[in-house]
Design an enzyme around this catalytic site. Structure first.
Site, short mmCIF file in Angstrom:
data_model
loop_
_atom_site.label_atom_id
_atom_site.label_comp_id
_atom_site.label_asym_id
_atom_site.label_seq_id
_atom_site.Cartn_x
_atom_site.Cartn_y
_atom_site.Cartn_z
N GLU A 52 0.86 -1.20 0.00
CA GLU A 52 0.00 0.00 0.00
C GLU A 52 0.89 1.23 0.00
O GLU A 52 1.66 1.45 0.93
CB GLU A 52 -0.92 0.00 1.24
CG GLU A 52 -1.77 1.27 1.33
CD GLU A 52 -2.62 1.33 2.58
OE1 GLU A 52 -2.95 0.27 3.16
OE2 GLU A 52 -2.97 2.45 2.99
N ARG A 55 -0.17 10.26 0.85
CA ARG A 55 0.04 11.29 1.87
C ARG A 55 1.14 12.27 1.50
O ARG A 55 1.21 13.36 2.04
CB ARG A 55 0.45 10.62 3.19
CG ARG A 55 -0.73 10.14 3.97
CD ARG A 55 -0.31 10.03 5.39
NE ARG A 55 -0.40 8.65 5.81
CZ ARG A 55 0.01 8.24 7.00
NH1 ARG A 55 0.61 9.08 7.83
NH2 ARG A 55 -0.13 6.99 7.32
N THR A 112 -4.62 6.06 1.59
CA THR A 112 -5.03 7.44 1.91
C THR A 112 -5.79 8.08 0.76
O THR A 112 -5.64 9.27 0.48
CB THR A 112 -3.82 8.32 2.31
OG1 THR A 112 -2.80 7.52 2.90
CG2 THR A 112 -4.23 9.37 3.34
N LYS A 128 -11.44 -1.75 6.09
CA LYS A 128 -10.27 -1.49 6.93
C LYS A 128 -10.82 -1.06 8.29
O LYS A 128 -11.78 -0.28 8.35
CB LYS A 128 -9.48 -0.37 6.27
CG LYS A 128 -8.42 0.30 7.13
CD LYS A 128 -7.56 1.19 6.24
CE LYS A 128 -6.67 2.10 7.08
NZ LYS A 128 -5.63 2.75 6.27
#
Ligand SMILES: O=C(O)C(=O)C[C@H](O)[C@H](O)COP(=O)(O)O
Length: 209
Positions: A41, A45, A69, A129
């Site tokens: 992942e 960000r 994100t 998640k």
């Protein structure tokens, strides 16, 4: 195209990568792959997120790459263009889910309450998640959610580490965990890719019980 069940079952641990220097993208991915973690992942960000997804995707076609994100419909489109195979978000909004469905990209949306999980279930989402896992009640919270919502499956992320990952992986409603602990900041600053690979290897040995 990977569906979410296959992605979440492909590896017990999804490393959450923050790229502060684009030159680090390939060696970090290589170290994680060498260690046995092949679902990666890469968060959006930092300003390098999309470029890192693109370069890792081109360099390591065997890696399964998520954009992390992802919080806006625009980021869904940009992540797909960069080559992300699925999307991870700390939370969810109807617009974000609509954008992922329109793009035909699997989305792992973040939740941490029964109501959030039920709203997503109404939209047909089963895989979520659980974020921020430790701050939102950790293993005890997920155990409590399994009673009334037994069909949902979670990837706890946020405060998960080598000490507590096995407890999460032991839960029937957890398929994998996410975390950044194998991306040791000192090792990355010193470009000690062997240390990152060793931490990845340790993480990859964790399995579903
Ligand atoms: O960036 C995102 O989309 C997030 O949701 C946050 C990350 O998943 C966590 O920062 C990982 O947690 P740590 O392993 O505690 O570092």
């Amino acid at each position: 195209m990977w569906n979410m069940e296959r992605v979440m079952s492909a590896s017990p641990v999804i490393p959450v990568i923050v790229i502060d220097d684009l030159d680090d993208a390939v060696p970090i991915a290589e170290a994680l792959l060498d260690g046995g973690l092949h679902v990666l992942e890469i968060t959006l960000r930092t300003e390098f997120g999309l470029a890192a997804i693109s370069i890792i995707n081109q360099t390591f076609p065997e890696a399964i790459i998520a954009a992390g994100t992802v919080t806006t419909p625009e980021e869904v489109v940009n992540a797909q263009a960069a080559g992300a195979e699925f999307l991870v978000s700390p939370g969810c909004t109807p617009r974000l889910l609509d954008a992922a469905i329109a793009a035909n990209l699997p989305l792992l949306p973040g939740v941490n309450t029964p109501s959030e999980a039920m709203l997503l279930r109404e939209r047909g989402v089963k895989y979520m998640k659980f974020f921020p896992a430790e701050a939102a009640g950790g293993v005890a919270m997920l155990k409590s959610m399994a009673g009334p919502l037994p069909e949902l499956r979670f990837c706890p992320t946020g405060g998960v580490n080598l000490d507590n990952a096995a407890d999460y992986l032991g839960l029937p409603n957890v398929l994998c965990v996410g975390g950044s602990w194998m991306l040791d900041k000192t090792a990355i600053r010193e470009k000690d890719w062997g240390a990152v690979a060793a931490l990845a290897q340790q993480a990859a040995k964790l399995g579903k019980r």
